[in-house]
Design an enzyme around this catalytic site. Structure first.
Site, mmCIF file in Angstrom:
data_model
loop_
_atom_site.group_PDB
_atom_site.id
_atom_site.type_symbol
_atom_site.label_atom_id
_atom_site.label_comp_id
_atom_site.label_asym_id
_atom_site.label_seq_id
_atom_site.Cartn_x
_atom_site.Cartn_y
_atom_site.Cartn_z
ATOM 1 C CG HIS A 256 28.334 -44.349 95.405
ATOM 2 N ND1 HIS A 256 29.658 -43.761 95.762
ATOM 3 C CD2 HIS A 256 28.447 -45.818 96.267
ATOM 4 C CE1 HIS A 256 30.122 -44.646 96.482
ATOM 5 N NE2 HIS A 256 29.665 -45.633 96.791
ATOM 6 N NE ARG A 291 22.084 -53.503 85.915
ATOM 7 C CZ ARG A 291 23.125 -52.510 86.746
ATOM 8 N NH1 ARG A 291 24.179 -52.386 86.024
ATOM 9 N NH2 ARG A 291 22.733 -52.059 87.786
#
Ligand SMILES: Cc1cc2nc3c(=O)[nH]c(=O)nc-3n(C[C@H](O)[C@H](O)[C@H](O)COP(=O)(O)O)c2cc1C
Ligand SMILES: CCCCC(=O)C(=O)O
Length: 363
Positions: A256, A291
């Site tokens: 999460h 990323r």
């Protein structure tokens, strides 16, 4: 815009997002150890490139639950996109559609499922939390199928909300003009109420989330919808095996984004044991700290079928709307293709564990 890396988007987004919304997005739970671990795990991986391979054509295409995607990079579910852009999830969906990428829409989306589905050519999945109000889940499951969503994604890591200290200190509540419009207002009221608790979101979750969810409940959801059910928040081989045994159509390795159990294992470190336990029975996705195209390549090499971007989606939406989201997906995908070429892996089939030098689990 096209050449902006996720980190550049983060810097830009920070300048324009109100401080307490920024903290809500950026923050994790507790000491934010797991937030840091997620990115550190990617940074620590080293690659074993092969040479003298014909990489004049590189293919990032992938098939996921019968849908053909141009990229294994998709968008993780994040709540309340209107907190950062007036068009909210409609813009996000348009951006994902432009790149034919997967968008997992959050149960707490601020635009209706029907509006989000309208412009989308790319596949949409709908994330659900296990609410005490089971009828609300059943209604959403039905609406998702009617609107053309391709799967349901049950978040199984949130019996209650992680202790997010930034939100508690800010007494964060969701701006009343931004609503989880797919659910009854009465069900969501506490999220907007600064008196509901130090973190209105935590107070809301304490009221409405059902912490009694177990494997036995999955059959209930599967009976209520023709859509495949994906489980999000798997971090161990034990739970991965149970997910397969209970008919999960896919699993998402996720902590999460470090917002639930602080100290939980980095997702990249959990990925190999999940992949091994699933043993090809269903697709494995991963999110948390992805990323760049290099990060995506590393996760794919360790057995993921796709990766999802959480916070970067909101940075891109805040700074560039639907074009920003499309640019982010294209940039990460181009970066992935570039690294595949330099690593001597022209297709995702060629991307396997031999690409990674060593994986240490202790860090
Ligand atoms: C602001 C924010 C809101 C989120 N909302 C949800 C949500 O509503 N449902 C859910 O399953 N996960 C939610 N997540 C978790 C993401 O789906 C995902 O697991 C995580 O962000 C991935 O890590 P990353 O942000 O490092 O990419 C949220 C994450 C953030 C940062
Ligand atoms: C009630 C939580 C809303 C979304 C969120 O912040 C998360 O899932 O991390």
């Amino acid at each position: 815009m096209t050449d902006l890396r996720a980190d550049d988007l983060r810097t830009l987004a920070r300048q324009q997002i109100p401080a307490e919304v920024w903290d809500f997005i950026e923050g994790g739970s507790g000491d934010e150890l797991t937030v840091a671990a997620n990115t550190a795990a990617f940074a620590a991986a080293r690659l074993r490139p092969r040479v003298m391979v014909d990489v004049s054509a590189v293919d990032t295409g992938v098939t996921l639950l019968d849908a053909r995607l141009d990229t294994p990079v998709g968008l993780a579910p994040t709540a309340y996109h209107q907190l950062v852009h007036p068009d909210g999830e409609v813009a996000t969906a348009a951006g994902a559609a432009k790149e034919n990428a997967l968008f997992v829409v959050a149960m707490f989306a601020s635009r209706t499922l029907e509006d989000i589905a309208a412009p989308a050519a790319g596949p949409l999945w709908l994330q659900l939390y296990w609410l005490r109000d089971r009828d609300a889940i059943a209604r959403l499951a039905r609406r998702a199928a009617a609107a053309g969503f391709a799967a349901l994604v049950l978040a199984v890591d949130a019996p209650r909300l992680g202790r997010r200290l930034r939100d508690i200190r800010n007494r964060f509540a969701v701006d009343g003009r931004v609503r989880a419009v797919n659910l009854d207002a009465s069900l969501m009221a506490a999220s907007h109420d600064r008196q509901a608790g130090a973190s209105a979101l935590a107070a809301h979750a304490a009221q409405t989330f059902d912490a009694s969810l177990t494997w036995a409940d999955l059959a209930w959801l599967r009976e209520r919808s023709p859509l495949p059910v994906v489980l999000k928040g798997i971090l161990t081989a034990e739970d991965a095996a149970a997910a397969v045994a209970h008919g999960a159509a896919a699993v998402i390795v996720s902590n999460h984004g470090g917002r639930q159990l602080d100290g939980a294992v980095a997702t990249l470190d959990a990925l190999p044991e999940v992949v091994e336990a699933v043993d090809g029975a269903c697709p494995v996705l991963v999110d948390g700290g992805v990323r760049s195209g290099r990060d995506a390549l590393i996760a794919l090499a360790l057995g993921a079928d796709a990766v999802l971007l959480g916070r970067p989606t909101l940075w891109a939406l805040a700074t560039g709307g639907s074009d920003g989201v499309a640019d982010l997906l294209r940039h990460v995908t181009d970066d992935l293709a570039h690294d595949m070429a330099l690593a001597g892996r022209p297709s995702l089939r060629d991307v396997d564990r031999r690409l990674i030098r060593a994986v240490t689990n202790a860090r």
